[in-house]
Design a protein around this motif. Structure first.
Motif, PDB file in Angstrom:
ATOM      1  N   PHE A  41      -4.084   7.346   9.823  1.00  0.00           N
ATOM      2  CA  PHE A  41      -3.635   6.012   9.418  1.00  0.00           C
ATOM      3  C   PHE A  41      -2.490   6.086   8.414  1.00  0.00           C
ATOM      4  N   ALA A  42      -2.604   6.991   7.439  1.00  0.00           N
ATOM      5  CA  ALA A  42      -1.575   7.075   6.401  1.00  0.00           C
ATOM      6  C   ALA A  42      -0.224   7.470   6.988  1.00  0.00           C
ATOM      7  N   VAL A  43      -0.223   8.486   7.835  1.00  0.00           N
ATOM      8  CA  VAL A  43       1.035   8.950   8.447  1.00  0.00           C
ATOM      9  C   VAL A  43       1.587   7.893   9.385  1.00  0.00           C
ATOM     10  N   TYR A  44       0.715   7.293  10.209  1.00  0.00           N
ATOM     11  CA  TYR A  44       1.167   6.300  11.178  1.00  0.00           C
ATOM     12  C   TYR A  44       1.797   5.088  10.496  1.00  0.00           C
ATOM     13  N   GLU A  45       1.092   4.504   9.538  1.00  0.00           N
ATOM     14  CA  GLU A  45       1.598   3.314   8.861  1.00  0.00           C
ATOM     15  C   GLU A  45       2.840   3.631   8.025  1.00  0.00           C
ATOM     16  N   SER A  46       2.827   4.769   7.332  1.00  0.00           N
ATOM     17  CA  SER A  46       3.968   5.139   6.479  1.00  0.00           C
ATOM     18  C   SER A  46       5.202   5.432   7.322  1.00  0.00           C
ATOM     19  N   LEU A  47       4.992   6.107   8.455  1.00  0.00           N
ATOM     20  CA  LEU A  47       6.114   6.426   9.337  1.00  0.00           C
ATOM     21  C   LEU A  47       6.711   5.154   9.927  1.00  0.00           C
ATOM     22  N   LYS A  48       5.845   4.206  10.292  1.00  0.00           N
ATOM     23  CA  LYS A  48       6.329   2.924  10.800  1.00  0.00           C
ATOM     24  C   LYS A  48       7.169   2.203   9.748  1.00  0.00           C
ATOM     25  N   LEU A  59       0.827  -1.201   0.000  1.00  0.00           N
ATOM     26  CA  LEU A  59       0.000   0.000   0.000  1.00  0.00           C
ATOM     27  C   LEU A  59       0.865   1.257   0.000  1.00  0.00           C
ATOM     28  N   THR A  60       0.519   2.208  -0.833  1.00  0.00           N
ATOM     29  CA  THR A  60       1.208   3.502  -0.853  1.00  0.00           C
ATOM     30  C   THR A  60       0.554   4.414   0.191  1.00  0.00           C
ATOM     31  N   PRO A  61       1.225   5.509   0.583  1.00  0.00           N
ATOM     32  CA  PRO A  61       0.609   6.448   1.534  1.00  0.00           C
ATOM     33  C   PRO A  61      -0.755   6.948   1.069  1.00  0.00           C
ATOM     34  N   LEU A  62      -0.920   7.196  -0.230  1.00  0.00           N
ATOM     35  CA  LEU A  62      -2.196   7.681  -0.748  1.00  0.00           C
ATOM     36  C   LEU A  62      -3.284   6.625  -0.592  1.00  0.00           C
ATOM     37  N   LEU A  63      -2.940   5.362  -0.862  1.00  0.00           N
ATOM     38  CA  LEU A  63      -3.924   4.286  -0.707  1.00  0.00           C
ATOM     39  C   LEU A  63      -4.279   4.085   0.760  1.00  0.00           C
ATOM     40  N   ARG A  64      -3.308   4.234   1.638  1.00  0.00           N
ATOM     41  CA  ARG A  64      -3.595   4.141   3.078  1.00  0.00           C
ATOM     42  C   ARG A  64      -4.516   5.274   3.519  1.00  0.00           C
ATOM     43  N   VAL A  92       7.544   2.730  22.686  1.00  0.00           N
ATOM     44  CA  VAL A  92       7.835   4.172  22.705  1.00  0.00           C
ATOM     45  C   VAL A  92       7.875   4.733  21.290  1.00  0.00           C
ATOM     46  N   THR A  93       8.494   4.004  20.374  1.00  0.00           N
ATOM     47  CA  THR A  93       8.562   4.462  18.981  1.00  0.00           C
ATOM     48  C   THR A  93       7.189   4.498  18.348  1.00  0.00           C
ATOM     49  N   ARG A  94       6.361   3.496  18.652  1.00  0.00           N
ATOM     50  CA  ARG A  94       5.002   3.493  18.118  1.00  0.00           C
ATOM     51  C   ARG A  94       4.175   4.630  18.706  1.00  0.00           C
ATOM     52  N   LEU A  95       4.416   4.946  19.982  1.00  0.00           N
ATOM     53  CA  LEU A  95       3.756   6.094  20.596  1.00  0.00           C
ATOM     54  C   LEU A  95       4.117   7.379  19.855  1.00  0.00           C
ATOM     55  N   ALA A  96       5.396   7.522  19.522  1.00  0.00           N
ATOM     56  CA  ALA A  96       5.847   8.710  18.801  1.00  0.00           C
ATOM     57  C   ALA A  96       5.202   8.784  17.413  1.00  0.00           C
ATOM     58  N   CYS A  97       5.110   7.652  16.744  1.00  0.00           N
ATOM     59  CA  CYS A  97       4.459   7.618  15.428  1.00  0.00           C
ATOM     60  C   CYS A  97       2.997   8.020  15.536  1.00  0.00           C
ATOM     61  N   LEU A 148      10.559   3.883   9.275  1.00  0.00           N
ATOM     62  CA  LEU A 148      11.479   3.622  10.384  1.00  0.00           C
ATOM     63  C   LEU A 148      12.062   2.211  10.299  1.00  0.00           C
ATOM     64  N   VAL A 149      11.211   1.244   9.922  1.00  0.00           N
ATOM     65  CA  VAL A 149      11.679  -0.141   9.810  1.00  0.00           C
ATOM     66  C   VAL A 149      12.696  -0.288   8.683  1.00  0.00           C
ATOM     67  N   LYS A 150      12.449   0.408   7.569  1.00  0.00           N
ATOM     68  CA  LYS A 150      13.333   0.278   6.404  1.00  0.00           C
ATOM     69  C   LYS A 150      14.639   1.045   6.555  1.00  0.00           C
ATOM     70  N   THR A 151      14.573   2.260   7.097  1.00  0.00           N
ATOM     71  CA  THR A 151      15.772   3.111   7.157  1.00  0.00           C
ATOM     72  C   THR A 151      16.535   3.004   8.472  1.00  0.00           C
TER      73      THR A 151
END
Length: 355
Positions: free
Chosen positions: A220-227, A141-146, A248-253, A230-233
């Motif tokens: 949802f789009a920002v939360y999932e995309s940010l997660k 899913l892309t950010p737009l689709l999310r 803690v990281t998920r809280l920040a997201c 973070l996992v990839k980079t």
């Protein structure tokens, strides 16, 4: 004769074997169905718990936000976050800080359950269509689709529980000086139906639908995309070699997602609240004043509410209550997302949608 008996026996055995095979296939078909039902129930439970916990944690800020949004501009009582909370404590006590929270939880539990479940189902459906369209079964899913999936989930959940939101808004702004008191959620529902008709329960629905698209969609789009990012980079050592983020990281997201969504959609939330107060002949003193001041302005629709709010109170009025809402939304969204995932972990449900 013996030959006929043998044939009959073989036929009987063959029928038994066939029946056994059919039963086996039936069990195999039932298992995924029952598993899917259990998964759906767990998802709904997780979403409901997440909503109830997060809203209760920030109930005082939620009430103050609504009071600031609708208060009579000619009779200011709540002026700022700290002073507003102090005023509620001084005039209504501890219970005043949580007024309307019971109704809010009664609304937010099914709302949150439907929202999270709808998001998962919408995401799966959109991802399937996207993979079919691109011909790539590994597409994500892309950010737009999310954003689209989140918007669908928000609209479905909001529409399903909107009458309870309407009632919650009115109960929340009641004060001790209100000329007529709603005694609770069901009393408020019956009173509004009797005095204003069924359509009154959906006052402010249109700006809510419009606001839900950027608010829930961006959440949802920002939360999932940010997660995923973070996992990839793995920036700044926030993520180890695993593919799961810490609490803690998920809280920040969740906090970032909530801040972005609520800032974009906030003016529509102000308009919605003001429209919900229209037609309330025994409106709370916070809306009409204490009988010494001018009554609040009447609105005929969403555009009229925007226009009169800006004309009489200035553009900044569209952001009344933004500060307590920002303080509220950040932990609320963060707690909701983390609680949801933690409960699903405990219930043994797969969380990742894009995998």
């Amino acid at each position: 004769m013996a030959s006929e008996d043998v044939k009959a026996s073989e036929s009987a055995v063959e029928k038994i074997v066939n029946l056994a095979e059919e039963a086996k296939l039936a069990r195999q078909e039932i298992k995924p169905t029952s598993h899917a039902v259990i998964s759906i129930c767990k998802s709904l439970v997780a979403g409901g718990v997440a909503g109830g916990v997060s809203r209760t944690a920030v109930a005082p800020l939620e009430r103050l936000k609504i009071l600031l949004q609708v208060q009579n501009p000619h009779n200011i009582k709540y002026n700022g976050t700290i002073s507003g909370l102090k005023y509620i404590w001084r005039t209504e006590g501890f219970k005043g800080l949580f007024k309307g929270n019971g109704t809010n939880c009664a609304r937010i539990v099914p709302n949150s359950a439907v929202k999270f479940f709808s998001y998962e189902q919408a995401s799966k459906g959109i991802l399937y269509l996207y993979q079919q369209q691109t011909g790539n079964e590994d597409a994500q899913l892309t950010p737009l689709l999310r954003l689209g999936a989140g918007a669908c989930a928000g609209i479905i959940a909001m529409s399903a529980t909107y009458p309870m939101d309407m009632v919650r808004g009115r109960i929340t702004v009641q004060t001790e000086k209100s000329p007529y008191q709603y005694r609770g959620m069901f009393h408020a529902l019956s009173t509004i139906l009797r005095e204003e008709g069924p359509r009154a329960l959906y006052k402010g629905w249109l700006p809510s639908v419009i606001g839900v698209i950027p608010y829930v969609g961006l959440n949802f789009a920002v939360y999932e995309s940010l997660k995923d990012w973070l996992v990839k980079t793995k920036p700044l050592g926030l993520v180890d070699d695993s593919t799961e983020l810490g609490v803690v990281t998920r809280l920040a997201c969740g906090a970032v997602a909530g801040t972005v969504g609520q800032t974009v959609a906030y003016p529509l939330d102000v308009v919605r609240r003001r429209m919900q107060m229209v037609g309330w002949k025994d409106a709370a003193s916070i809306v009409t004043g204490d009988g010494k001041s001018k009554a609040s302005v009447e609105y005929s629709g969403m555009i009229d509410t925007f226009r009169k709010t800006v004309r009489y109170e200035g553009f900044r009025a569209l952001y009344k209550g933004l500060v307590p809402n920002s303080v509220k939304v950040v932990p609320s969204i963060a707690i909701a997302f983390v609680t949801y995932e933690q409960v699903k972990d405990l219930l043994g449900v797969e969380i990742r949608i894009s995998d």
